[in-house]
Every structure is written in C-alpha cells, then in structure tokens.
Design an enzyme around this catalytic site. Structure first.
Site, PDB file in Angstrom:
ATOM      1  N   HIS A  16     -15.869 -22.395 -72.723  1.00 26.63           N
ATOM      2  CA  HIS A  16     -15.044 -23.444 -72.106  1.00 26.63           C
ATOM      3  C   HIS A  16     -13.982 -22.897 -71.134  1.00 26.63           C
ATOM      4  O   HIS A  16     -13.869 -23.350 -70.009  1.00 26.63           O
ATOM      5  CB  HIS A  16     -14.332 -24.282 -73.169  1.00 26.63           C
ATOM      6  CG  HIS A  16     -15.258 -24.838 -74.215  1.00 26.63           C
ATOM      7  ND1 HIS A  16     -16.517 -25.282 -73.939  1.00 26.63           N
ATOM      8  CD2 HIS A  16     -15.099 -25.025 -75.552  1.00 26.63           C
ATOM      9  CE1 HIS A  16     -17.093 -25.723 -75.051  1.00 26.63           C
ATOM     10  NE2 HIS A  16     -16.246 -25.570 -76.044  1.00 26.63           N
ATOM     11  N   ASP A  45     -22.198 -26.973 -72.137  1.00 23.85           N
ATOM     12  CA  ASP A  45     -20.792 -26.659 -72.370  1.00 23.85           C
ATOM     13  C   ASP A  45     -20.090 -27.993 -72.179  1.00 23.85           C
ATOM     14  O   ASP A  45     -19.944 -28.465 -71.046  1.00 23.85           O
ATOM     15  CB  ASP A  45     -20.281 -25.640 -71.358  1.00 23.85           C
ATOM     16  CG  ASP A  45     -18.836 -25.268 -71.647  1.00 23.85           C
ATOM     17  OD1 ASP A  45     -18.043 -26.178 -71.931  1.00 23.85           O
ATOM     18  OD2 ASP A  45     -18.510 -24.067 -71.616  1.00 23.85           O
ATOM     19  N   HIS A  46     -19.699 -28.630 -73.287  1.00 21.99           N
ATOM     20  CA  HIS A  46     -19.272 -30.028 -73.150  1.00 21.99           C
ATOM     21  C   HIS A  46     -18.014 -30.175 -72.295  1.00 21.99           C
ATOM     22  O   HIS A  46     -17.735 -31.250 -71.786  1.00 21.99           O
ATOM     23  CB  HIS A  46     -19.125 -30.705 -74.521  1.00 21.99           C
ATOM     24  CG  HIS A  46     -17.885 -30.341 -75.263  1.00 21.99           C
ATOM     25  ND1 HIS A  46     -17.758 -29.191 -75.987  1.00 21.99           N
ATOM     26  CD2 HIS A  46     -16.695 -30.979 -75.391  1.00 21.99           C
ATOM     27  CE1 HIS A  46     -16.559 -29.144 -76.527  1.00 21.99           C
ATOM     28  NE2 HIS A  46     -15.887 -30.212 -76.190  1.00 21.99           N
TER      29      HIS A  46
HETATM   30  C1  BG6 Z   1     -16.049 -26.615 -79.494  1.00 21.72           C
HETATM   31  C2  BG6 Z   1     -15.534 -25.546 -80.406  1.00 21.72           C
HETATM   32  O1  BG6 Z   1     -16.956 -26.077 -78.576  1.00 21.72           O
HETATM   33  O2  BG6 Z   1     -14.960 -27.193 -78.780  1.00 21.72           O
HETATM   34  C3  BG6 Z   1     -14.529 -26.123 -81.364  1.00 21.72           C
HETATM   35  O3  BG6 Z   1     -16.617 -24.981 -81.135  1.00 21.72           O
HETATM   36  C4  BG6 Z   1     -13.435 -26.841 -80.620  1.00 21.72           C
HETATM   37  O4  BG6 Z   1     -13.977 -25.107 -82.204  1.00 21.72           O
HETATM   38  C5  BG6 Z   1     -14.007 -27.825 -79.618  1.00 21.72           C
HETATM   39  O5  BG6 Z   1     -12.631 -27.525 -81.567  1.00 21.72           O
HETATM   40  C6  BG6 Z   1     -12.925 -28.403 -78.730  1.00 21.72           C
HETATM   41  O6  BG6 Z   1     -13.449 -29.447 -77.968  1.00 21.72           O
HETATM   42  P1  BG6 Z   1     -12.505 -30.593 -77.395  1.00 21.72           P
HETATM   43  O7  BG6 Z   1     -13.396 -31.392 -76.506  1.00 21.72           O
HETATM   44  O8  BG6 Z   1     -11.982 -31.336 -78.578  1.00 21.72           O
HETATM   45  O9  BG6 Z   1     -11.419 -29.852 -76.661  1.00 21.72           O
END
Ligand code: BG6
Length: 490
Positions: free
Chosen positions: A241, A178-179
């Site tokens: 997230h 989960d980045h």
């Molecule tokens: C991803 C989603 O996990 O996270 C995307 O699949 C989303 O739809 C993205 O745009 C958002 O990541 P960040 O780091 O740009 O907030």
C-alpha cells in the site's frame, strides 16, 4: 446525480475461500452493491468454494446473514438481496484434494463467458489452485486470476508464486489486488496531478521540501495474529500500500492513461528508490510494537498478548525515511509511516512545499507558513491546500494561514464506492491498470527485503509504544533530525 455505469460482460465469478473473512466482509458485499446499482448482468453467477460442506441453499442462507452484518442497512433492499442470493452456488472443495473439481467444472458450463477465479485463500495455495484449474481444463482465454496480497514474504517466495501462477495464466490474465489503488482519493491523486496544470510545474525538488505518507490505524491485529506475526507492518503495509502511494506521488506523467503506461511509470519509481541496507537501516527505519494502553478510552492489550506470542519481535509500526534517486526528486525525503493501535485512524499524503525564498513581510505581521497539500484517504476522503492569506481588516497587513478544502462528501453527493466494488468490476472488464504487475511486486520486495534482513541478522527488537499513542518516540526524531515534523491530522 447518479453515476454512469460502465457495462461489464456476463461472468462466472468463482470465489475460492467463499466462507472466509475476505469473502464475507468485502467481496460479497461489493458484488451485492454492484448488483444493487444495476451493474451485474442478469446471467452473472457467483460460484463459491470452501470446505464448509454447504449446499447452495445453505450457502445462500449464510450469505444472507453476512450481508446483514457487512452492508449498511440503508443499502439493503429485500428484492435485490434475493436476486443476488439467487446468483450464488457453493461447491465443497478441499484444494489439496482431487474431489470437488469435477463438480466445479460441471458448473462452469459456458467456456465463452468471462471466468474470474478469485483466490481469497492463503498465498501458499495459489500455485496449487492454478495447477488444478489447468488439470481440469477450466482455464479459458477469457479467464482471469485474482490474487490477494501478500504475494510472498520476500523476493524469492514472491517469484515462486509468480512462477507457479504464471505457468498457467498469462500475465495479462493475472490481477494482483492492492485495495488502496481502488480508493477514490488515490485515483483522484492521478487526476489532480495530471488533469490540472497548476501543480505539475511545482511537483519536484525545486518546490517540494518533503513528502509524508501515513496510514495509521486504531485497530490491533485482532484474530489475525497467526498471519500477522509472520508478516509485520513492513511486509503487510509498506511493501504494497505505502509504496504504491509513493509511486503515484512520484511517477512521471505517462503519455496516456493506458493498461500498461501507468504501471510502467510506477515501476520506474520503485527502481529509483535508494536501497536502505546494513547499518543505514538503523538510521532510516524505526520499528515499533504496541504494548498495553488506551485506545479511544478503552483498555487495549499488548500485541504480544493479542497475538499469543509473548516473545514476538514482529513490528506493528514502522517509519521510514526513503529517497527516490532521480532528477525530479533528488534530495526530497519521503517519510513513510504506518502502525496499528495508534491514536487515530487516518491515512493521508502530505506534500510539504518549501518556504518562500525571502521573507518580505515583517515578522510582527505574522509568518507565512510553507504551503502544504494534504490528500486525505481516510477516514474522510478529501484534499486540503494550506495557504497564507491576509487577515481582513485595516491597519497594515497581517498574515494568517487558511486552507482551501475539497471534501469529497460535500463536493460529490454520490456514494463513494468501496475499493473492492471498482476493482472487481475492473477484473471482469479485463482492465489491469489498478492492479500490481509482476515486475512491480518484485521490485517492491527487492527494496523492502534488505530492511527485513538487517532486522533478522541483528535480532533487532522493535521499540515499544503504548497502544493509543502516535508510535515510538524514535519515529518523531527520525524527522526532527532533518529539521522537520510529522504532520498531525487537523
Ligand atoms: C490490509 C492489511 O491490506 O490493509 C491490514 O493486511 C490493514 O493489516 C488493512 O488493516 C488496512 O486497510 P484500510 O483500507 O482499512 O486502510
């Protein structure tokens, strides 16, 4: 001051989907930057697989071009780029096909090395890849499997994927990314809460009025309509997230920060989320979908047009009033909201404290605003504590709101690494702390699923909102009904 480097072992990093969007936009740039900073041992190799029919040199040429696009020019150093490209190899492989696996096996010639199998491919193939790796004897003690979300689209499909990969890999070898958990400010939330004494005694229903968690994007779905239309904001952003952020805000302090302890505490939060089912969904959840509008002064098409699905009922926005039903948080709403094509790109957590119990200063001298702690994850990382202070000057006491700011960029001069840089190195080191465990993923689905089921059962249509706005008006009334307001970015 340069950052101390944690030593990582030599590894063979196998990227399935090596020419795909995720690999070229995130994974390869992240590995390049780790190489540039001296963290990759000289023998570490990156073995990409794809159906692109490239040989090693063809792949290196392609990646050279992609690095130019996706790594900031000031980070590109010619000699490091060449050193990095020399680590790369490419095997043509169609996952559904038996060919190619022998070649991959021949390249993986050192069973003592750490092996990372990164599945940057459709989740529908996670089980097949795992089975093929096992059939060809490629899974060693030192192997790790990295899965990208979405892990399924509901509880049953998540369990199916977890069972399929679990038949080959032990849970401690599986790293579900989960980045958001790799973002510096997210990790700093844990440190702020637990490495300081002043917040923790106040971190509960006695002092906190409510919590807001927002992840707002200006981008639309672009070319991802095919995936997104089967997913929607609830499954794409909230299930993972936003709930992970909620867990970090709401969790109890673990005895120590270890591989499992933080995840154990997060799981307890997920299990304590009050279920939202049936007609309550209509009261506590707002779904929206963007129609044409203006984003940053430019015309933006409607979602249905962008995704090529004129009758789509997929939500591109969702706001939820959630509750964590335990002693610490009883009666404290957690408002979650996320959406695409909104008026700003900002992710933040707002901890809204209660007002003072008794207004001691006469109203004519200004009102004291309740304290608020704002943790910004994007676009800048930082933290701001809103307080009330005395306006300087003679002639009585006048109250004025002020804020204490911690801006990451000004407090720390080091480059803040991208989430994937940290997470990839954690995989190689075998540190699972920032990855989602099977029970967490499934608990999150258990909570999200009834909301989606209700929408399907009632054929609910998301509310329309023009691109470039803050979402449907119903999301505003969701909090106003409780006598509260969304915090708007300062
Ligand atoms: C991803 C989603 O996990 O996270 C995307 O699949 C989303 O739809 C993205 O745009 C958002 O990541 P960040 O780091 O740009 O907030």
């Amino acid at each position: 001051m340069s950052q101390p480097l944690v030593e990582v072992p030599v590894a063979d990093v196998v990227v399935f989907g090596g020419t795909g969007d995720l690999a070229v936009r995130k994974l390869l740039p992240a590995l390049y930057l780790r190489d540039r900073d001296g963290q990759l041992p000289a023998e570490t190799r990156i073995l990409a697989t794809s159906r692109a029919g490239l040989d090693d040199d063809g792949y290196r040429d392609k990646v050279r071009g992609e690095l130019m696009r996706f790594v900031a020019s000031e980070e590109l150093e010619d000699d490091v780029v060449e050193r990095f490209l020399a680590r790369l190899a490419h095997t043509s492989l169609d996952i559904a096909d038996p060919d190619g696996w022998e070649e991959l096996g021949a390249r993986l010639d050192d069973p003592e090395r750490v092996r990372v199998f990164y599945l940057a491919i459709s989740p529908g193939l996670f089980g097949t890849v795992s089975a093929r790796l096992a059939e060809h004897g490629l899974v060693t003690e030192q192997s790790r499997l990295v899965l990208e979300k979405p892990i399924g689209h509901d509880l049953a499909s998540a369990q199916e994927i977890n069972d399929a990969v679990g038949a080959v890999f032990a849970e401690h070898q599986i790293f579900r990314i989960d980045h958001y958990l790799g973002k510096e400010s997210v990790q700093n939330l844990l440190v702020t809460r637990f490495a300081n004494t002043f917040l923790e005694p106040l971190w509960n229903a006695t002092a906190i009025d409510h919590v807001q968690i927002t992840a707002s994007e200006t981008l639309g779905v672009g070319g991802r309509g095919g995936y997104y239309d089967g997913s929607g904001a609830l499954r794409d952003m909230v299930q993972n997230h936003l709930l992970q952020l909620l867990c970090l805000v709401a969790m109890e302090p673990p005895t120590y920060v270890g591989h499992e302890t933080v995840r154990d505490e997060k799981l307890k939060v997920l299990q304590a989320l009050r279920p939202i089912t049936g007609a309550d969904v209509d009261q506590q959840v707002v779904a929206g979908q963007y129609v044409a509008g203006l984003v940053d002064g430019a015309a933006a098409a409607a979602y249905a047009e962008e995704a090529g699905r004129p009758d789509s009922r997929t939500e591109t926005f969702v706001a939820i009033r959630a509750e964590v039903a335990n002693w610490r948080w009883a009666g404290v709403p957690f408002y979650l909201r996320t959406g695409k094509r909104l008026d700003r790109r900002a992710s933040e957590i707002v901890i809204q404290f209660k007002d003072v119990p008794h207004p001691m200063f006469p109203a004519a001298e200004g009102t004291s605003e309740p304290n608020r702690l704002v943790i910004q994850l994007q676009p800048e990382e930082g933290m701001r504590l809103h307080l009330t202070a005395k306006e300087p000057g003679p002639g009585g006491i006048r109250l004025r709101p002020v804020s204490l700011d911690l801006s990451y960029t000004s407090a720390f001069t080091e480059r803040s690494p991208e989430a994937y840089e940290r997470l990839l190195m954690d995989v190689v080191r075998g540190n699972p702390q920032l990855f989602m465990r099977r029970d967490e993923v499934e608990a999150a689905w258990r909570w999200v699923e009834p909301i989606h089921e209700h929408w399907t059962r009632t054929a609910a249509k998301p509310r329309r909102y023009p691109a470039g706005t803050s979402g449907p008006y119903a999301a505003t009334t969701l909090v106003e009904r409780d006598g509260r307001q969304w915090h708007e970015h300062e």
